[in-house]
Design a protein around this motif. Structure first.
Motif, mmCIF file in Angstrom:
data_model
loop_
_atom_site.group_PDB
_atom_site.id
_atom_site.type_symbol
_atom_site.label_atom_id
_atom_site.label_comp_id
_atom_site.label_asym_id
_atom_site.label_seq_id
_atom_site.Cartn_x
_atom_site.Cartn_y
_atom_site.Cartn_z
ATOM 1 N N VAL A 39 -15.731 -3.486 -6.116
ATOM 2 C CA VAL A 39 -16.320 -2.573 -5.138
ATOM 3 C C VAL A 39 -15.481 -2.672 -3.878
ATOM 4 C CG1 VAL A 39 -18.336 -2.043 -3.719
ATOM 5 C CG2 VAL A 39 -18.638 -2.773 -6.091
ATOM 6 N N LEU A 40 -14.759 -1.616 -3.573
ATOM 7 C CA LEU A 40 -13.889 -1.600 -2.404
ATOM 8 C C LEU A 40 -14.696 -1.153 -1.198
ATOM 9 C CD1 LEU A 40 -10.895 -2.032 -1.617
ATOM 10 C CD2 LEU A 40 -10.594 0.442 -1.898
ATOM 11 N N ALA A 41 -14.754 -2.000 -0.180
ATOM 12 C CA ALA A 41 -15.530 -1.697 1.021
ATOM 13 C C ALA A 41 -14.628 -1.822 2.231
ATOM 14 C CB ALA A 41 -16.719 -2.654 1.138
ATOM 15 N N TRP A 42 -14.909 -0.986 3.238
ATOM 16 C CA TRP A 42 -14.068 -1.001 4.436
ATOM 17 C C TRP A 42 -14.789 -0.299 5.579
ATOM 18 C CZ3 TRP A 42 -13.642 2.392 0.433
ATOM 19 C CH2 TRP A 42 -13.574 3.760 0.722
ATOM 20 N N LEU A 47 -12.794 0.349 -10.455
ATOM 21 C CA LEU A 47 -12.947 0.227 -9.007
ATOM 22 C C LEU A 47 -13.867 1.317 -8.475
ATOM 23 C CD1 LEU A 47 -10.329 -0.655 -6.337
ATOM 24 C CD2 LEU A 47 -11.597 1.499 -6.089
ATOM 25 N N ILE A 48 -14.797 0.930 -7.631
ATOM 26 C CA ILE A 48 -15.690 1.864 -6.949
ATOM 27 C C ILE A 48 -15.322 1.877 -5.475
ATOM 28 C CG2 ILE A 48 -18.067 2.258 -6.185
ATOM 29 C CD1 ILE A 48 -19.005 1.165 -8.854
ATOM 30 N N PRO A 49 -14.836 2.999 -4.943
ATOM 31 C CA PRO A 49 -14.546 3.078 -3.508
ATOM 32 C C PRO A 49 -15.829 3.393 -2.734
ATOM 33 C CG PRO A 49 -13.882 5.095 -4.601
ATOM 34 C CD PRO A 49 -14.471 4.219 -5.659
ATOM 35 N N ALA A 50 -16.415 2.378 -2.124
ATOM 36 C CA ALA A 50 -17.717 2.523 -1.461
ATOM 37 C C ALA A 50 -17.498 2.768 0.025
ATOM 38 C CB ALA A 50 -18.572 1.284 -1.698
ATOM 39 N N LYS A 51 -17.307 4.033 0.376
ATOM 40 C CA LYS A 51 -17.129 4.379 1.784
ATOM 41 C C LYS A 51 -18.506 4.445 2.438
ATOM 42 C CE LYS A 51 -14.954 7.664 4.945
ATOM 43 N NZ LYS A 51 -14.070 8.840 5.072
ATOM 44 N N THR A 52 -18.829 3.437 3.199
ATOM 45 C CA THR A 52 -20.144 3.356 3.836
ATOM 46 C C THR A 52 -20.035 3.852 5.271
ATOM 47 O OG1 THR A 52 -19.707 1.055 4.496
ATOM 48 C CG2 THR A 52 -20.832 1.404 2.409
ATOM 49 N N THR A 53 -20.966 4.707 5.651
ATOM 50 C CA THR A 53 -20.919 5.292 6.991
ATOM 51 C C THR A 53 -21.950 4.696 7.945
ATOM 52 O OG1 THR A 53 -22.366 7.085 6.250
ATOM 53 C CG2 THR A 53 -19.981 7.471 6.146
#
Length: 344
Positions: A221-224, A254-260
């Motif tokens: 889980v890719l977080a940024w 891979l899950i790109p988890a773009k959290t706002t």
């Protein structure tokens, strides 16, 4: 009794204050306990059962585009006036050193008692219940903050830090990525952002680490921090995340988890089995969720002692005193293998 805890700084600092909130609730189960925080860190306390109310204000540097400083200050004044009318017996300045700005807020609220650490070179400056500071190099931030509970009868050892994922947000992320949280797959969060450039690990090393973990059966889980690197208020890592997501190749799930929002980040991390990332707010959130953590630090023993992940399985990796750049992928992968194999 009415108690207000002020913690107006960063995300990790507020996470490290949650053991004090739990101890205050255990000691005073019938008290009204509230927190005064800022709009940047308020999401840390969402759903916290130890609190009756959360009050937040916007710092001028965090105001939205097009929002005037006058409107921000006017809202803050109205909030403080409401807190003053409500009346508080105690205000706790939840910081391990002297909190000049927190004390200014407390004076506007006018409680009967103000608890805090006095300045090192002067009198208590309006603190009715000064608490001697802990030595930075000798204790964790959680332990230093717990000392502030003594005037309120809190003398127990601190428990774990706690953050709580919103069930609605968790359900939303599960619907977006159905594989998340399902049994049989170990999803590991790789958090690639950091407030300070010296804590940014290279894109190429994150790519190699993701491939290494995937070979052992893990999902990533890719977080940024969202946004562009040129955002003057909240620089983000959209470009780095895109490079990693495309660079890992087809063999990595891979899950790109773009959290706002902070609430979204908490929800996503709650669906993971572990966390790997640099020292910072996301690392402390992971610890608050009870995740095993591998944390990238500078080689600074006093800082590691004061800010390591609290009360969870963890390993610290470092290479040099100035930054995390020279930490190897092998170091991180081996640290994860060790920490993930330990019993909970």
């Amino acid at each position: 009794m009415r108690i207000l805890v002020i913690r107006r700084d960063n995300i990790g600092d507020l996470v490290c204050t949650t053991p004090l909130l739990s101890a205050l609730r255990a000691r005073h189960p019938d008290a009204h306990i509230a927190a005064l925080v800022n709009s940047y860190n308020a999401g840390v306390l969402e759903g916290n059962p130890d609190l009756d109310a959360i009050h937040s204000y916007t710092k001028l540097k965090h105001r939205a585009a097009g929002e005037s400083w006058f409107s921000v200050l006017a809202r803050r004044y109205r909030m403080l006036a409401g807190l003053r009318r409500a009346g508080f017996d105690y205000v706790v300045l939840g910081k391990s050193d002297f909190d000049r700005h927190g004390l200014a807020l407390a004076r506007q609220i006018r409680p009967h008692h103000v608890i805090g650490v006095p300045p090192g070179d002067g009198p208590s400056s309006g603190l009715t219940d000064p608490v001697s500071p802990a030595q930075f190099a000798e204790v964790h931030e959680v332990e230093a903050i717990m000392k502030l509970g003594a005037p309120l009868g809190v003398n127990t050892a601190p428990g774990p830090a706690r953050v709580f994922a919103s069930p609605e947000r968790v359900a939303e992320w599960r619907s977006r990525f159905p594989a998340l949280g399902q049994p049989g797959k170990a999803w590991i969060a790789l958090h690639i952002s950091a407030r300070h450039p010296r804590r940014l690990w290279a894109v190429e090393r994150f790519i190699e680490l993701a491939r290494t973990l995937a070979r052992d059966g893990a999902g990533i889980v890719l977080a940024w921090a969202p946004g562009g690197s040129d955002d003057p208020r909240h620089p983000g890592d959209d470009e780095r995340a895109a490079q990693i997501a495309t660079g890992v190749g087809a063999g990595v799930q891979l899950i790109p988890a773009k959290t706002t929002s902070l609430g979204d980040l908490i929800a996503v991390l709650s669906l993971c089995r572990g966390f790997i990332g640099a020292d910072g707010g996301a690392m402390h959130i992971a610890a608050g969720l009870g995740l095993p953590v591998v944390a990238l630090f500078e080689d600074m023993p006093e800082k590691i002692r004061h800010w390591h992940p609290w009360h969870v399985r963890h390993e610290i990796v470092f290479a040099g005193p100035d930054d995390v750049a020279d930490i190897s992928v092998e170091q991180v992968a081996q640290a994860w293998a060790r920490v993930s194999s330990r019993p909970s």
